[in-house]
Design an enzyme around this catalytic site. Structure first.
Site: not given
Length: 242
Positions: A63-65
């Site tokens: 997902g979002c880093f």
């Protein structure tokens, strides 16, 4: 609608109005109910362990880093965790392109670690325990699209074998209510993300997206793996956040 605001690569600052932040917080309260992530849990140790010498790298997408980087920056034995892109071509390795979902890239984090302190399989244990919900397909929480897929980009055949064995082990004991959807994608090149994405969780702990989606992951790390946790993050910038 994603909770992540539009960002300017030129200014290096995340742009969001006060009204926009309020709307994003409201969107999370609605979408979070529809797409709740599995809670963190202390998963079993890997039956197949890595045998490595010298500093190594692991590239992981969940997902979002921002949150994945933030978790591994607090893991003992990690020398650096860099947000970036993996799975696509160099020409598309920029946020404006990756965010369209059509480049083949996933938001990923390259973790440089000392296997004398923490092995690759132990990193995977933390990854699956607290950094993501590995049962979701092409999404994590409020973010959807193939750029938010769960993936492991092994550096070599040993990492690929260890990752495959650990996923099979977790599925065999039904560690999650649904099968693990994390993909193993060998042969990918990692490209660091723009500077304004680096150390984002450490530098913006009160950002609405961080507070809603990523701070719980760090709390899970600290609660479930206290022996693996460092109090201060290891930053890409090499200095504490302001």
């Amino acid at each position: 609608m994603s909770l992540k605001p539009e960002r300017s690569g030129r200014s290096g600052v995340a742009l969001a109005t006060v009204a926009g932040l309020a709307l994003m917080a409201g969107a999370f309260s609605l979408r979070g109910l529809a797409h709740a992530e599995e809670p963190g849990r202390r998963l079993p140790e890997a039956a197949v362990t890595a045998k490595e010498i010298g500093l190594r790298t692991a590239t992981l997408a969940g997902g979002c880093f921002w949150g994945v980087q933030g978790v591994f920056q607090h893991v003992r034995g990690v020398r650096q965790a860099v947000s970036g892109y993996a799975g696509g071509d160099a020409a598309d390795a920029r946020y404006s392109a990756v965010s369209t979902g059509g480049t083949g890239h996933a938001e990923a984090v390259r973790v440089t670690y000392d296997p004398a302190v923490i092995r690759y399989d132990e990193l995977l244990r933390i990854f699956f325990s607290v950094a993501l919900d590995p049962t979701q397909v092409n999404r994590q929480g409020p973010d959807s699209g193939p750029q938010y897929r769960s993936a492991i980009f092994p550096a070599d055949a040993e990492q690929a074998a260890v990752a495959k064995a650990y996923i099979a082990q977790l599925d065999a004991v039904h560690a999650y209510a649904k099968p693990i959807a994390t993909r193993i994608e060998p042969g990918a090149t990692f490209y660091p993300a723009e500077g304004y994405h680096q150390d984002f969780m450490a530098s913006h702990p009160n950002h609405p997206y961080i507070a809603a989606n990523d701070a719980p992951k760090l709390r899970d790390l600290q609660a479930l793996f206290p022996e693996r946790t460092t109090p201060e993050p290891t930053l890409v910038g090499g200095r504490p956040p302001a």
